[in-house]
Structures are given as C-alpha cells and as structure tokens.
Design a protein around this motif. Sequence first.
Motif, PDB file in Angstrom:
ATOM      1  N   CYS A  33      39.099  37.255  44.412  1.00  0.00           N
ATOM      2  CA  CYS A  33      37.894  38.065  44.164  1.00  0.00           C
ATOM      3  C   CYS A  33      38.250  39.543  44.048  1.00  0.00           C
ATOM      4  O   CYS A  33      37.729  40.249  43.170  1.00  0.00           O
ATOM      5  CB  CYS A  33      36.882  37.844  45.284  1.00  0.00           C
ATOM      6  N   GLU A  76      28.379  42.899  33.422  1.00  0.00           N
ATOM      7  CA  GLU A  76      27.659  41.681  33.769  1.00  0.00           C
ATOM      8  C   GLU A  76      28.310  40.961  34.955  1.00  0.00           C
ATOM      9  O   GLU A  76      27.633  40.425  35.826  1.00  0.00           O
ATOM     10  CB  GLU A  76      27.612  40.754  32.557  1.00  0.00           C
ATOM     11  N   GLU A  77      29.643  40.982  34.994  1.00  0.00           N
ATOM     12  CA  GLU A  77      30.379  40.247  36.018  1.00  0.00           C
ATOM     13  C   GLU A  77      30.495  41.005  37.344  1.00  0.00           C
ATOM     14  O   GLU A  77      30.494  40.393  38.412  1.00  0.00           O
ATOM     15  CB  GLU A  77      31.789  39.913  35.522  1.00  0.00           C
ATOM     16  N   ASP A  85      28.038  40.439  40.531  1.00  0.00           N
ATOM     17  CA  ASP A  85      28.229  39.155  41.211  1.00  0.00           C
ATOM     18  C   ASP A  85      29.501  39.159  42.048  1.00  0.00           C
ATOM     19  O   ASP A  85      29.515  38.664  43.180  1.00  0.00           O
ATOM     20  CB  ASP A  85      28.285  38.009  40.186  1.00  0.00           C
ATOM     21  N   ARG A  95      29.827  38.946  46.136  1.00  0.00           N
ATOM     22  CA  ARG A  95      30.548  37.796  46.711  1.00  0.00           C
ATOM     23  C   ARG A  95      31.640  38.227  47.681  1.00  0.00           C
ATOM     24  O   ARG A  95      31.960  37.505  48.626  1.00  0.00           O
ATOM     25  CB  ARG A  95      31.164  36.974  45.572  1.00  0.00           C
TER      26      ARG A  95
END
Length: 351
Positions: free
Chosen positions: A53, A75-76, A79, A83
């Motif tokens: 991550c 966009e990524e 998230d 996380r």
Amino acid sequence: MVPEHRLDEIAARFEFLEAKMASGVSGGDIAQLAREYAELKPVVSGIDAWRQCVADIAEAEAMLDDPEMKALAEEELPDLQARLPELEQILQVALLPKDAADARPAMVEIRPGTGGEEAALFAGDLLRMYQRYAEAQGWKFELIAQQETELGGIKEAIAHVHGQGAFARLKYESGVHRVQRVPETESGGRIHTSAATVAVLPEAEEVDIAIPAGDLRIDTMRASGAGGQHVNTTDSAVRITHLPTGLVVTSSEKSQHRNRDIAMQVLRTRLYDLERHKVDAERAADRKSQVGSGDRSERIRTYNFPQGRMTDHRINLTLYKLDQVMQGDLTEVIDALTADDQARKLADLGA
C-alpha cells in the motif's frame, strides 16, 4: 508505526523458518519451527500488505506529475490513503506480544455459586453452552469430571477443550456468570438471581510443572453418584492434596488409574495457572484491571431470561439474543472482548 528494521527482522526470520522446514528438519524441532512459522505467517502477510500500500501511494503520487496519468492517480489515491491506516492497525495488532499460553488447549471448570439448586442447573446450562460453542469451532470437547445433583444440575464439571485457539478464545470466560430467571424449582413465578463460576485455564504439560512426590498426599475413597446413588463398591475415587499450596483435587470416575491421571492433570494445570497469575501480577502491579485477567471473583456477565438479554459488564456489551447465546453462539461477544483487549494493549504500548 513499527520501525522498518523491526519489520525486516521479522520477514528475515520468516524466510529462515520457511527454508529450514523445506530442508526437512526432523524430530521435535519441526513441531517448534512449525508453531513459530504459523504465528509469523499472518504477521508477514500484514507487513507485505502494508508495504504494498505504501508503494502504491508513492507510485500514485508520482503519477500526479504525468498529465496522461493524473486523472487515474487522483482517482486511486483517496482509496489508498484511506486503506493505509487500516493496514497499520491490522499490523500493529498482529505485532502485539502474544500470550504464550494462547496456543494451548483449555481446561474449563464450572461450579455453581449462590442460588442453591437453581445455580447448579445454570452451571449445567453453561456447560452445554461451551460444548456447543466448541463443536461449532470444530474443537474437541472432552468432559473429564462431572458431579450432578438429583435434579440434573452440576456440582462441578471439568472439561478439556482441544483445538486451534481454544484457550485464546475461551480465556475471556473466566469469572462469575449471573442468571436472572424464574427457576424450574419456583412455583410462584418469581424471578431469582443465581450465579455460577467459570475458570478457564491453559492446560499444563508435565514439563511445565515439576511436582516432587513428597509434595503430594494421595488418598483413595469410595465414589458415589448423584444423591448418594450408584455407589461404587471399590475404592476408586482419588483425592490428591498438594501440600505446599493446599490445593485439593478429586476425581471420581470408575477407574482408579484414570482418576489418578485426571487428578494429576488438573493439579498441574492449576499450579501452572497460579504461577502465570503470579508473574502477571508482578508484571502489571500498577494496572487496575484487564479483560481476560482470569479473576474468578469478578462478575463478568448477566443472563436475563425474561428480557432475552445477555450483558457483558466488562465492555458494556448487551445482546438481545439470549437463546442463541445459550445455544453456543458466543462469537460476537468473544470477538468484542478480544478487540477490547487488543485496544488496551495498543494503548499501553503508546503510553
């Protein structure tokens, strides 16, 4: 967060164990290596997920400078950034110091408290609850001692529970369990309050506790069933007294040889538990309380039958599904107790 060099050490140890086991180690070493390998596997998985991550975030941030990739990165990134704290939490929990006894089988002892025959009947209900829970987990539940009352209640019950995580899960059950209901013995319909005591101990092995023969007094006696019936005509019951501590263990099965084995096993486990509590008390003398401390004098839970309610007082958890709980559905409450225990340990590490 845990220092990177510590994570590197754990990963290197895991790779060493993996290689060692693949090389075909024989004898007792393989069992010890396999246990350590199994303990480290989820930790290493957590490390890999966290590092992946972190790498993905770095890659996405670098993509922000590329006009063609910027939209995808934007966009990524949210998230991935959301996380990361979750993965850090999972990893920190995995890295918490483990109770060495968690991997052991459990010995569950149940006795009635205040409440007379109703308390004995409730003790029997608790025994069946744990048996059903154990069966649902795929564990082996072996009743090694049981004394019943004339009405089918229990004066004392001792069971071995063998299976992955048996003690780690059941250790939170130690304490006083209180029941509020209309007893079968009550004709007036009044609600009574009774109690039973549960003690969950990690099973001890002979190598854990050395007991000199001179520390024991072993007596044999005639065994009898509920209400003095089913009298055994041979002196098969065994009572073992541990002279230094005054602990007394009795087993009243049909075989004297079996009774001696059971009594010694129970005695070793109780002495091992005493030693564990002594070490824990010395280590945490300044702490007021701890979930799963095993204090059998603490009222931990109330089972209110008229309201269909179970309340665990340690974490203020109330569930309105008492029927399911008594059928062995303990997963929700044990999960909550485990999470609370982990949160306390994490707080202590951060203190």
